[in-house]
Design an enzyme around this catalytic site. Structure first.
Site, PDB file in Angstrom:
ATOM      1  N   GLY A 100      34.662  -0.367 -18.331  1.00 28.41           N
ATOM      2  CA  GLY A 100      34.243   1.045 -18.420  1.00 28.41           C
ATOM      3  C   GLY A 100      35.270   1.880 -19.167  1.00 28.41           C
ATOM      4  O   GLY A 100      34.911   2.742 -19.983  1.00 28.41           O
TER       5      GLY A 100
ATOM      6  N   LYS B 203      36.385  -8.644  -5.433  1.00 28.42           N
ATOM      7  CA  LYS B 203      36.231  -7.254  -5.890  1.00 28.42           C
ATOM      8  C   LYS B 203      36.950  -7.008  -7.216  1.00 28.42           C
ATOM      9  O   LYS B 203      36.435  -6.348  -8.095  1.00 28.42           O
ATOM     10  CB  LYS B 203      36.748  -6.273  -4.823  1.00 28.42           C
ATOM     11  CG  LYS B 203      35.744  -6.083  -3.676  1.00 28.42           C
ATOM     12  CD  LYS B 203      36.291  -5.182  -2.589  1.00 28.42           C
ATOM     13  CE  LYS B 203      36.307  -3.729  -3.002  1.00 28.42           C
ATOM     14  NZ  LYS B 203      36.842  -2.877  -1.921  1.00 28.42           N
TER      15      LYS B 203
ATOM     16  N   PHE C 279      53.018 -11.415 -12.218  1.00 25.24           N
ATOM     17  CA  PHE C 279      53.800 -12.426 -12.961  1.00 25.24           C
ATOM     18  C   PHE C 279      53.472 -12.355 -14.457  1.00 25.24           C
ATOM     19  O   PHE C 279      54.324 -12.004 -15.276  1.00 25.24           O
ATOM     20  CB  PHE C 279      53.511 -13.807 -12.359  1.00 25.24           C
ATOM     21  CG  PHE C 279      53.914 -14.967 -13.210  1.00 25.24           C
ATOM     22  CD1 PHE C 279      55.200 -15.050 -13.742  1.00 25.24           C
ATOM     23  CD2 PHE C 279      53.011 -15.999 -13.481  1.00 25.24           C
ATOM     24  CE1 PHE C 279      55.575 -16.124 -14.531  1.00 25.24           C
ATOM     25  CE2 PHE C 279      53.385 -17.083 -14.265  1.00 25.24           C
ATOM     26  CZ  PHE C 279      54.660 -17.143 -14.796  1.00 25.24           C
TER      27      PHE C 279
ATOM     28  N   TYR D 113      37.673 -16.934  -6.235  1.00 19.23           N
ATOM     29  CA  TYR D 113      38.384 -16.779  -7.502  1.00 19.23           C
ATOM     30  C   TYR D 113      37.525 -17.296  -8.656  1.00 19.23           C
ATOM     31  O   TYR D 113      37.277 -16.580  -9.625  1.00 19.23           O
ATOM     32  CB  TYR D 113      39.692 -17.557  -7.423  1.00 19.23           C
ATOM     33  CG  TYR D 113      40.615 -17.367  -8.601  1.00 19.23           C
ATOM     34  CD1 TYR D 113      41.123 -16.110  -8.920  1.00 19.23           C
ATOM     35  CD2 TYR D 113      41.013 -18.453  -9.387  1.00 19.23           C
ATOM     36  CE1 TYR D 113      41.995 -15.940  -9.994  1.00 19.23           C
ATOM     37  CE2 TYR D 113      41.882 -18.290 -10.455  1.00 19.23           C
ATOM     38  CZ  TYR D 113      42.375 -17.041 -10.752  1.00 19.23           C
ATOM     39  OH  TYR D 113      43.238 -16.875 -11.813  1.00 19.23           O
TER      40      TYR D 113
ATOM     41  N   THR E  63      49.755  -8.248  -4.928  1.00 22.16           N
ATOM     42  CA  THR E  63      50.549  -9.453  -5.195  1.00 22.16           C
ATOM     43  C   THR E  63      51.605  -9.186  -6.273  1.00 22.16           C
ATOM     44  O   THR E  63      52.535  -9.976  -6.422  1.00 22.16           O
ATOM     45  CB  THR E  63      49.667 -10.652  -5.632  1.00 22.16           C
ATOM     46  OG1 THR E  63      48.874 -10.253  -6.757  1.00 22.16           O
ATOM     47  CG2 THR E  63      48.756 -11.110  -4.506  1.00 22.16           C
TER      48      THR E  63
ATOM     49  N   ARG F 127      52.131 -21.585  -5.379  1.00 21.01           N
ATOM     50  CA  ARG F 127      51.794 -22.492  -6.469  1.00 21.01           C
ATOM     51  C   ARG F 127      52.856 -23.587  -6.582  1.00 21.01           C
ATOM     52  O   ARG F 127      53.983 -23.429  -6.122  1.00 21.01           O
ATOM     53  CB  ARG F 127      51.622 -21.720  -7.776  1.00 21.01           C
ATOM     54  CG  ARG F 127      50.228 -21.099  -7.802  1.00 21.01           C
ATOM     55  CD  ARG F 127      49.974 -20.290  -9.023  1.00 21.01           C
ATOM     56  NE  ARG F 127      50.637 -19.006  -8.970  1.00 21.01           N
ATOM     57  CZ  ARG F 127      50.380 -18.014  -9.804  1.00 21.01           C
ATOM     58  NH1 ARG F 127      49.480 -18.167 -10.739  1.00 21.01           N
ATOM     59  NH2 ARG F 127      51.019 -16.870  -9.698  1.00 21.01           N
TER      60      ARG F 127
HETATM   61  N1  UDP Z   1      50.358 -28.788  -4.668  1.00 20.19           N
HETATM   62  C1  UDP Z   1      51.134 -29.691  -3.947  1.00 20.19           C
HETATM   63  N2  UDP Z   1      52.058 -29.197  -3.078  1.00 20.19           N
HETATM   64  C2  UDP Z   1      52.294 -27.868  -2.897  1.00 20.19           C
HETATM   65  C3  UDP Z   1      51.509 -26.952  -3.646  1.00 20.19           C
HETATM   66  C4  UDP Z   1      50.552 -27.454  -4.513  1.00 20.19           C
HETATM   67  O1  UDP Z   1      50.987 -30.908  -4.077  1.00 20.19           O
HETATM   68  O2  UDP Z   1      53.156 -27.509  -2.066  1.00 20.19           O
HETATM   69  C5  UDP Z   1      49.349 -29.321  -5.585  1.00 20.19           C
HETATM   70  C6  UDP Z   1      47.950 -28.748  -5.374  1.00 20.19           C
HETATM   71  O3  UDP Z   1      47.244 -29.491  -4.390  1.00 20.19           O
HETATM   72  C7  UDP Z   1      47.346 -28.913  -6.746  1.00 20.19           C
HETATM   73  C8  UDP Z   1      48.542 -28.749  -7.699  1.00 20.19           C
HETATM   74  O4  UDP Z   1      49.705 -28.948  -6.903  1.00 20.19           O
HETATM   75  O5  UDP Z   1      46.806 -30.201  -6.906  1.00 20.19           O
HETATM   76  C9  UDP Z   1      48.631 -27.386  -8.346  1.00 20.19           C
HETATM   77  O6  UDP Z   1      48.499 -26.425  -7.342  1.00 20.19           O
HETATM   78  P1  UDP Z   1      48.698 -24.872  -7.597  1.00 20.19           P
HETATM   79  O7  UDP Z   1      48.596 -24.197  -6.273  1.00 20.19           O
HETATM   80  O8  UDP Z   1      49.950 -24.638  -8.368  1.00 20.19           O
HETATM   81  O9  UDP Z   1      47.521 -24.394  -8.531  1.00 20.19           O
HETATM   82  P2  UDP Z   1      46.059 -24.910  -8.929  1.00 20.19           P
HETATM   83  O10 UDP Z   1      46.260 -25.611 -10.222  1.00 20.19           O
HETATM   84  O11 UDP Z   1      45.525 -25.850  -7.870  1.00 20.19           O
HETATM   85  O12 UDP Z   1      45.285 -23.677  -9.036  1.00 20.19           O
END
Ligand code: UDP
Length: 311
Positions: A102, A91, A11, A145, A35, A186
């Site tokens: 490197g 990894k 992305f 992560y 991904t 996300r």
């Molecule tokens: N979230 C949500 N519903 C979804 C996906 C994510 O409520 O279907 C919430 C998640 O719990 C978090 C926020 O949205 O609090 C952002 O989640 P994301 O996966 O985008 O990334 P993060 O900021 O957590 O890395």
């Protein structure tokens, strides 16, 4: 410049490659396509100064000829991706960062690490300033992560101090826009696609947790400015406009004109309760701040998922 972008078919990586080509740089895009996807870079393929190498950056990287800059963007970045791919995530942040550094050392190239707001974990300080050390669970579901990116920051800093490599560290906060995958997991692509399909909008927890969303073009501009700066300590890049997830769901329902209802689901373990960047450092040192309002960025992203699929 001749620039190596690891994760260049992802992305952020693909938007970055496109931006660099527009600035007339030569781009070598390296990606193992776990991904990332070739669709993201299909429109770049016929440019003479764009090269794609399908390769896993955790294995030895050989690049022919000079390299002026290494931009290390390879990594799963969505919580569902990195929770499904915890070992690859560790990894690429560990061994992959080592290989990318490197290359920078061998080619006497500059280096930029794509780090993350996840280094702050579930922060006890809001907004997050770069000096804050974070609140990370070392063995939680997000640790693959968070800890690999913390290790990547430590390794980049060690290469800077010990080998004199000209490094930079961008701490990237939540970013959105075209080319996110429909099922990326996300929150923005998830909510938009649920709204467009008339499905329930799945809010995790009580929806009061906050995030601050940066449109991709703003983020890439910030990265480019950081490339040109002499700052070896981390710099937050993101949009400081903070929203609750429940507010975001309402905004997306409104902008799509959807009849979807919201549905509440359990909050995943260690989900940060607050996230908002303090971008004073980027404002002062890079003369950068985001310009795209959430509503405008969401509209473009909704169009993309509706089928326009441009960008
Ligand atoms: N979230 C949500 N519903 C979804 C996906 C994510 O409520 O279907 C919430 C998640 O719990 C978090 C926020 O949205 O609090 C952002 O989640 P994301 O996966 O985008 O990334 P993060 O900021 O957590 O890395």
């Amino acid at each position: 410049m001749r620039i190596l972008v690891t994760g260049g078919a992802g992305f952020l990586g693909s938007h970055l490659c496109e931006y660099l080509l527009r600035q007339e740089h030569e781009v070598i895009c390296l990606d193992n396509l776990i991904t990332g996807s070739v669709e993201n870079i299909a429109s770049l393929a016929d440019r003479g100064n764009f090269h794609f190498i399908k390769h896993d950056v955790t294995e030895y990287v050989f690049i022919d000829g000079a390299v002026d800059y290494v931009l290390h963007f390879a990594s799963p970045a969505s919580p569902i991706d990195y929770m499904q791919l915890p070992i690859q995530t560790l990894k690429v942040g560990g061994l992959g960062t080592h290989k990318a550094l490197g290359v920078a050392k061998a080619k006497k190239a500059k280096f930029l690490l794509a780090s993350t707001s996840e280094v702050y974990g579930d922060p006890l300080v809001n907004p997050q300033v770069e000096e804050y050390w974070g609140n990370v669970n070392p063995i939680g579901p997000r640790s693959c992560y968070d800890e690999s990116k913390r290790f990547a920051e430590a390794l980049s800093t060690a290469y800077h101090r010990h080998h004199g490599i000209d490094t930079r560290i961008a701490r990237i906060f939540n970013t959105y826009g075209p080319r996110m995958r429909r099922h990326d997991g996300r929150v923005i692509p998830t909510f938009i696609n649920q709204a467009l399909q008339g499905e329930e909008i799945t809010i995790f927890g009580d929806g009061k947790q906050t995030r601050s969303f940066c449109y991709v073009s703003d983020l890439i501009e910030g990265i480019y400015r950081l490339m040109g700066a002499q700052i070896h300590t981390p710099v937050n890049l993101g949009n400081p406009s903070e929203r609750t997830i429940a507010e975001l769901a309402q905004k997306i329902i409104e902008l799509t004109g959807s009849k979807s209802k919201t549905a509440y689901r359990p909050l995943p373990q260690d989900d940060p309760k607050k996230r908002r960047p303090d971008i004073s450092k980027a404002r002062v040192l890079l003369n950068w701040e985001p310009k795209v309002e959430l509503e405008a960025g969401l509209k473009t992203t909704i169009e993309y998922f509706r089928g326009g699929r441009k960008g």
